[in-house]
Design a protein around this motif. Structure first.
Motif, PDB file in Angstrom:
ATOM      1  N   ALA A   9     -14.094  -4.662  -9.245  1.00 34.62           N
ATOM      2  CA  ALA A   9     -13.514  -5.894  -9.793  1.00 34.62           C
ATOM      3  C   ALA A   9     -12.675  -5.689 -11.051  1.00 34.62           C
ATOM      4  O   ALA A   9     -12.197  -6.676 -11.626  1.00 34.62           O
ATOM      5  N   THR A  10     -12.461  -4.437 -11.482  1.00 33.55           N
ATOM      6  CA  THR A  10     -11.656  -4.245 -12.686  1.00 33.55           C
ATOM      7  C   THR A  10     -10.186  -4.537 -12.410  1.00 33.55           C
ATOM      8  O   THR A  10      -9.702  -4.373 -11.288  1.00 33.55           O
ATOM      9  N   LYS A  11      -9.481  -4.959 -13.430  1.00 34.30           N
ATOM     10  CA  LYS A  11      -8.061  -5.291 -13.275  1.00 34.30           C
ATOM     11  C   LYS A  11      -7.255  -4.092 -12.794  1.00 34.30           C
ATOM     12  O   LYS A  11      -6.361  -4.222 -11.958  1.00 34.30           O
ATOM     13  N   HIS A  12      -7.591  -2.933 -13.321  1.00 35.86           N
ATOM     14  CA  HIS A  12      -6.839  -1.733 -12.962  1.00 35.86           C
ATOM     15  C   HIS A  12      -7.023  -1.393 -11.483  1.00 35.86           C
ATOM     16  O   HIS A  12      -6.064  -1.085 -10.774  1.00 35.86           O
ATOM     17  N   SER A  13      -8.261  -1.457 -11.016  1.00 35.69           N
ATOM     18  CA  SER A  13      -8.528  -1.151  -9.610  1.00 35.69           C
ATOM     19  C   SER A  13      -7.886  -2.165  -8.683  1.00 35.69           C
ATOM     20  O   SER A  13      -7.334  -1.804  -7.632  1.00 35.69           O
ATOM     21  N   LEU A  14      -7.941  -3.432  -9.052  1.00 36.38           N
ATOM     22  CA  LEU A  14      -7.320  -4.471  -8.229  1.00 36.38           C
ATOM     23  C   LEU A  14      -5.798  -4.301  -8.182  1.00 36.38           C
ATOM     24  O   LEU A  14      -5.163  -4.524  -7.141  1.00 36.38           O
ATOM     25  N   LYS A  15      -5.218  -3.877  -9.299  1.00 31.51           N
ATOM     26  CA  LYS A  15      -3.782  -3.603  -9.322  1.00 31.51           C
ATOM     27  C   LYS A  15      -3.448  -2.453  -8.385  1.00 31.51           C
ATOM     28  O   LYS A  15      -2.471  -2.518  -7.608  1.00 31.51           O
ATOM     29  N   LYS A  16      -4.250  -1.393  -8.420  1.00 33.50           N
ATOM     30  CA  LYS A  16      -4.015  -0.247  -7.545  1.00 33.50           C
ATOM     31  C   LYS A  16      -4.217  -0.618  -6.081  1.00 33.50           C
ATOM     32  O   LYS A  16      -3.537  -0.084  -5.194  1.00 33.50           O
ATOM     33  N   LYS A  17      -5.110  -1.541  -5.809  1.00 34.63           N
ATOM     34  CA  LYS A  17      -5.310  -1.996  -4.434  1.00 34.63           C
ATOM     35  C   LYS A  17      -4.044  -2.672  -3.916  1.00 34.63           C
ATOM     36  O   LYS A  17      -3.605  -2.418  -2.787  1.00 34.63           O
ATOM     37  N   ARG A  18      -3.450  -3.530  -4.736  1.00 37.75           N
ATOM     38  CA  ARG A  18      -2.211  -4.216  -4.328  1.00 37.75           C
ATOM     39  C   ARG A  18      -1.088  -3.202  -4.107  1.00 37.75           C
ATOM     40  O   ARG A  18      -0.318  -3.309  -3.146  1.00 37.75           O
ATOM     41  N   GLU A  19      -0.985  -2.221  -4.995  1.00 35.54           N
ATOM     42  CA  GLU A  19       0.046  -1.191  -4.842  1.00 35.54           C
ATOM     43  C   GLU A  19      -0.164  -0.402  -3.556  1.00 35.54           C
ATOM     44  O   GLU A  19       0.793  -0.107  -2.822  1.00 35.54           O
ATOM     45  N   LEU A  20      -1.414  -0.070  -3.262  1.00 33.93           N
ATOM     46  CA  LEU A  20      -1.721   0.698  -2.055  1.00 33.93           C
ATOM     47  C   LEU A  20      -1.421  -0.115  -0.804  1.00 33.93           C
ATOM     48  O   LEU A  20      -0.882   0.418   0.176  1.00 33.93           O
ATOM     49  N   GLU A  21      -1.734  -1.391  -0.810  1.00 38.88           N
ATOM     50  CA  GLU A  21      -1.433  -2.254   0.339  1.00 38.88           C
ATOM     51  C   GLU A  21       0.065  -2.302   0.606  1.00 38.88           C
ATOM     52  O   GLU A  21       0.498  -2.236   1.766  1.00 38.88           O
ATOM     53  N   ASP A  22       0.873  -2.396  -0.454  1.00 37.39           N
ATOM     54  CA  ASP A  22       2.339  -2.417  -0.294  1.00 37.39           C
ATOM     55  C   ASP A  22       2.837  -1.106   0.298  1.00 37.39           C
ATOM     56  O   ASP A  22       3.692  -1.095   1.198  1.00 37.39           O
ATOM     57  N   LEU A  23       2.306   0.010  -0.193  1.00 37.14           N
ATOM     58  CA  LEU A  23       2.727   1.323   0.315  1.00 37.14           C
ATOM     59  C   LEU A  23       2.343   1.492   1.784  1.00 37.14           C
ATOM     60  O   LEU A  23       3.103   2.054   2.580  1.00 37.14           O
ATOM     61  N   ILE A  24       1.199   1.001   2.158  1.00 36.05           N
ATOM     62  CA  ILE A  24       0.739   1.104   3.550  1.00 36.05           C
ATOM     63  C   ILE A  24       1.651   0.296   4.474  1.00 36.05           C
ATOM     64  O   ILE A  24       2.034   0.771   5.561  1.00 36.05           O
ATOM     65  N   ARG A  25       1.994  -0.897   4.060  1.00 28.49           N
ATOM     66  CA  ARG A  25       2.883  -1.732   4.885  1.00 28.49           C
ATOM     67  C   ARG A  25       4.260  -1.079   5.026  1.00 28.49           C
ATOM     68  O   ARG A  25       4.841  -1.064   6.117  1.00 28.49           O
ATOM     69  N   LYS A  26       4.783  -0.567   3.926  1.00 29.87           N
ATOM     70  CA  LYS A  26       6.107   0.055   3.958  1.00 29.87           C
ATOM     71  C   LYS A  26       6.126   1.290   4.862  1.00 29.87           C
ATOM     72  O   LYS A  26       7.162   1.622   5.443  1.00 29.87           O
ATOM     73  N   LYS A  27       4.985   1.949   4.984  1.00 29.77           N
ATOM     74  CA  LYS A  27       4.898   3.155   5.806  1.00 29.77           C
ATOM     75  C   LYS A  27       4.685   2.816   7.276  1.00 29.77           C
ATOM     76  O   LYS A  27       4.680   3.700   8.143  1.00 29.77           O
ATOM     77  N   GLY A  28       4.543   1.518   7.567  1.00 27.40           N
ATOM     78  CA  GLY A  28       4.355   1.111   8.957  1.00 27.40           C
ATOM     79  C   GLY A  28       2.929   1.220   9.449  1.00 27.40           C
ATOM     80  O   GLY A  28       2.671   1.118  10.658  1.00 27.40           O
ATOM     81  N   LEU A  29       1.989   1.406   8.533  1.00 27.26           N
ATOM     82  CA  LEU A  29       0.585   1.457   8.902  1.00 27.26           C
ATOM     83  C   LEU A  29      -0.010   0.051   8.871  1.00 27.26           C
ATOM     84  O   LEU A  29       0.593  -0.882   8.341  1.00 27.26           O
TER      85      LEU A  29
END
Length: 273
Positions: A9-29
């Protein structure tokens, strides 16, 4: 490939989760929370434990990956600044490579008519008495080994050997060894009462049973789950048929983890709040 991401639930981890989700979508996964092939935890070992228990009924089809966001963990192979590299490795993953480690099978039996409870643990299971000395007979492979008196007992997996087990004097075991470890918690040893007083390493074809003399006011912990239990008659421990699988795009050498975690002490920044 379906990917689920679980974050603390930390802000930093939640931010990294959003970044990872964007990268996954862009990669077509594909992001898939219900039936993933890969589960990625962002945080520390506690977050991966939570992910494990969330998907404990799908272990045969899931591989886990851990990203740590501030503190080195024994279940986390990736840093929070390596997200692009991680997603590239997922996109290139064609052979579903993995490394697997043993789990602890726990069955709790009661004196009343309640149905027995069954758990899987990634780290350990402990049993304690709340209001006084815990007394119980310890059986190994069906044969009485000792009568225990003390605060409690802990049974751990090899991967859990570096967690609570180590803090109570247990041995560190390589996670590729199929074994269980029994460690005493503040045992009573004098002229009247004796226990071995040392951790026991139990082979893969053996099992541990603890028969409790008093059936009330015990606390049972299974990894992060804590249960106040009454009328416990016996707890049985064995190596589970199921195993946890980690994606092996990168898997840090176990003894390097131990060295970094307990001897050299890698300096890392505190998690951003």
């Amino acid at each position: 490939m379906g990917i689920s991401i679980i974050s603390n639930a930390t802000k930093h981890s939640l931010k990294k989760k959003r970044e990872l989700e964007d990268l996954i979508r862009k990669k077509g996964l594909t992001l898939s929370e219900k039936n993933p092939d890969i589960v990625i935890s962002i945080g520390g070992d506690g977050t991966l434990l939570a992910a494990f228990h969330r998907y404990v009924h799908q272990l045969n089809t899931i591989r886990f990956i851990g990203i740590h966001t501030g503190h080195l963990g024994f279940y986390t192979d990736w840093r929070d600044y390596e997200l692009e590299e991680l997603v590239d490795s997922l996109a290139a993953d064609v052979d579903n490579s993995s490394v697997s480690y043993p789990l602890l099978d726990v069955q709790v039996n009661y004196t009343d008519q309640r149905e027995s409870k069954h758990f899987l643990a990634l780290n350990e299971c402990t049993i304690r008495r709340v209001t006084g000395t815990m007394v119980g007979n310890v059986f190994i492979k069906g044969e009485l080994f000792e009568n225990f008196r003390g605060d409690g007992l802990s049974v751990s997996t090899p991967t859990g050997s570096t967690a609570y087990n180590k803090s109570i004097g247990g041995a560190v075991i390589h996670p590729q060894i199929n074994a269980l470890q029994l460690a005493e918690i503040a045992s009573i040893n004098n002229r009247v009462y004796r226990t071995l007083g040392s951790p026991l390493i139990i082979a893969s074809n053996e099992w541990i049973s603890i028969q409790l003399e008093s059936h009330n006011d015990h606390v049972l912990s299974v990894d992060q789950l804590i249960l106040s239990e009454e009328n416990i008659k016996q707890i049985d421990y064995k190596i589970a048929d199921e195993r946890i699988h980690f994606a092996s795009h990168r898997h840090t050498n176990f003894w390097s983890r131990v060295k970094d975690g307990f001897i050299e002490g890698t300096e890392l920044k505190d998690e951003l709040m």
